[in-house]
Write an enzyme that holds these catalytic residues in place. Structure first.
Site, PDB file in Angstrom:
ATOM      1  N   ASP A  73      -8.735 119.301  53.873  1.00 53.14           N
ATOM      2  CA  ASP A  73      -7.353 119.885  54.225  1.00 53.14           C
ATOM      3  C   ASP A  73      -7.399 121.236  53.801  1.00 53.14           C
ATOM      4  O   ASP A  73      -8.403 121.593  53.157  1.00 53.14           O
ATOM      5  CB  ASP A  73      -6.598 118.730  53.612  1.00 53.14           C
ATOM      6  CG  ASP A  73      -5.018 119.417  53.510  1.00 53.14           C
ATOM      7  OD1 ASP A  73      -4.642 119.809  54.560  1.00 53.14           O
ATOM      8  OD2 ASP A  73      -4.357 119.803  52.424  1.00 53.14           O
ATOM      9  N   ASP A 105      -4.156 123.443  53.055  1.00 55.06           N
ATOM     10  CA  ASP A 105      -3.323 123.800  52.111  1.00 55.06           C
ATOM     11  C   ASP A 105      -3.379 123.020  50.791  1.00 55.06           C
ATOM     12  O   ASP A 105      -3.209 121.799  50.716  1.00 55.06           O
ATOM     13  CB  ASP A 105      -1.927 123.793  52.831  1.00 55.06           C
ATOM     14  CG  ASP A 105      -1.692 124.890  53.778  1.00 55.06           C
ATOM     15  OD1 ASP A 105      -1.991 125.982  53.733  1.00 55.06           O
ATOM     16  OD2 ASP A 105      -1.105 124.244  54.744  1.00 55.06           O
TER      17      ASP A 105
HETATM   18  C1  BG6 Z   1       0.285 121.393  56.208  1.00 55.13           C
HETATM   19  C2  BG6 Z   1       1.418 121.551  54.733  1.00 55.13           C
HETATM   20  O1  BG6 Z   1      -0.843 121.839  55.720  1.00 55.13           O
HETATM   21  O2  BG6 Z   1       0.951 122.333  57.185  1.00 55.13           O
HETATM   22  C3  BG6 Z   1       2.791 121.723  54.936  1.00 55.13           C
HETATM   23  O3  BG6 Z   1       0.817 120.991  53.778  1.00 55.13           O
HETATM   24  C4  BG6 Z   1       3.338 122.453  56.101  1.00 55.13           C
HETATM   25  O4  BG6 Z   1       3.351 121.806  54.171  1.00 55.13           O
HETATM   26  C5  BG6 Z   1       2.413 122.026  57.540  1.00 55.13           C
HETATM   27  O5  BG6 Z   1       4.570 122.150  56.566  1.00 55.13           O
HETATM   28  C6  BG6 Z   1       2.678 122.758  58.562  1.00 55.13           C
HETATM   29  O6  BG6 Z   1       2.280 124.115  58.482  1.00 55.13           O
HETATM   30  P1  BG6 Z   1       2.720 125.273  59.378  1.00 55.13           P
HETATM   31  O7  BG6 Z   1       1.971 126.399  59.126  1.00 55.13           O
HETATM   32  O8  BG6 Z   1       2.153 125.135  60.677  1.00 55.13           O
HETATM   33  O9  BG6 Z   1       3.981 125.591  59.381  1.00 55.13           O
HETATM   34 MG    MG Z   2      -2.608 119.948  51.517  1.00 56.16          MG
END
Ligand code: BG6
Ligand code: MG
Length: 217
Positions: free
Chosen positions: A8, A10
């Site tokens: 993953d 984030d």
């Molecule tokens: C995930 C995060 O990796 O991506 C979430 O943990 C986030 O918090 C999701 O909402 C979507 O991300 P983005 O950048 O497309 O808004």
């Molecule tokens: Mg994550």
């Protein structure tokens, strides 16, 4: 045997989880309510629109789709402002060392993130080349806890799910990995990531050998 590690982004490679939280919190505050860090756990790994739905429900709000699209775009704009300042300095402790062990062990690597901003973040931190396959929010139809993001990663690497170890900081992500038939290392707290095969505080606390030993039969 284990052939691939799927990461993953984030909260595993970089601490963008805090930026997502800050941007969502700012949005909730503008709408007249607040969200706590504990509440935020259920947003981790969840797609942008699904996160917004969870937040609006928490605030007791029902809004038309156009308004929701506007709010999601606003949140993303705030998020991008925070992310635009990121550099390789923002890579989490232990990640560079862990990846050099991964290379030495000849393991394949994939990114499995539901974020549409994942490629941008990888560029900012200089880690695009660290992954043989990159599955992001633009390549999937179902977010975590659906396993799609990880099973697509395994398919691109041409390995079986049972040959993959997933590294995840989110409850939804751990569930996705398990539903995909993979081994899952939770990164965070064992009380939160109860479905993981085992939990460590972060990649900094792990060696590749230790992970491989855990899952070798
Ligand atoms: C995930 C995060 O990796 O991506 C979430 O943990 C986030 O918090 C999701 O909402 C979507 O991300 P983005 O950048 O497309 O808004
Ligand atoms: Mg994550």
């Amino acid at each position: 045997s284990i052939k691939a590690f799927i990461f993953d982004l984030d909260g595993v490679i970089v601490d963008t989880a805090i930026y997502h939280y800050q941007a969502w919190r700012r949005l909730a505050n503008e709408l007249g309510f607040d969200i706590s860090e504990e509440f935020n756990e259920q947003l981790k790994g969840v797609s942008r629109m699904e996160s917004l739905d969870i937040i609006l429900a928490h605030g007791g709000l029902t809004l038309p789709d156009e308004k929701k699209a506007e709010l999601a775009a606003q949140k993303n704009q705030w998020y991008l402002e925070l992310v635009s300042r990121m550099t390789s300095e923002d890579i989490l402790p232990g990640v560079a060392n862990f990846f050099s062990q991964v290379r030495k062990a000849n393991l394949l690597t994939a990114l499995g993130s539901v974020s549409k901003n994942a490629p941008l973040i990888l560029e900012r931190i200089g880690m695009t080349e660290a992954f043989y396959a990159i599955i992001d929010g633009t390549k999937i139809t179902k977010g975590k806890p659906d396993p799609e993001v990880f099973t697509k990663g395994a398919a691109e690497l041409e390995v079986a799910p049972a040959e993959c170890v997933v590294f995840e900081d989110a409850v939804a992500g751990v569930e996705a990995g398990k539903r995909g038939g993979m081994f899952v290392v939770g990164l965070g707290s064992p009380e939160v990531l109860t479905q993981a095969d085992f939990v460590a505080p972060s990649l900094n606390a792990l060696t590749v050998d230790e992970v491989l030993e855990r899952f070798s039969k």
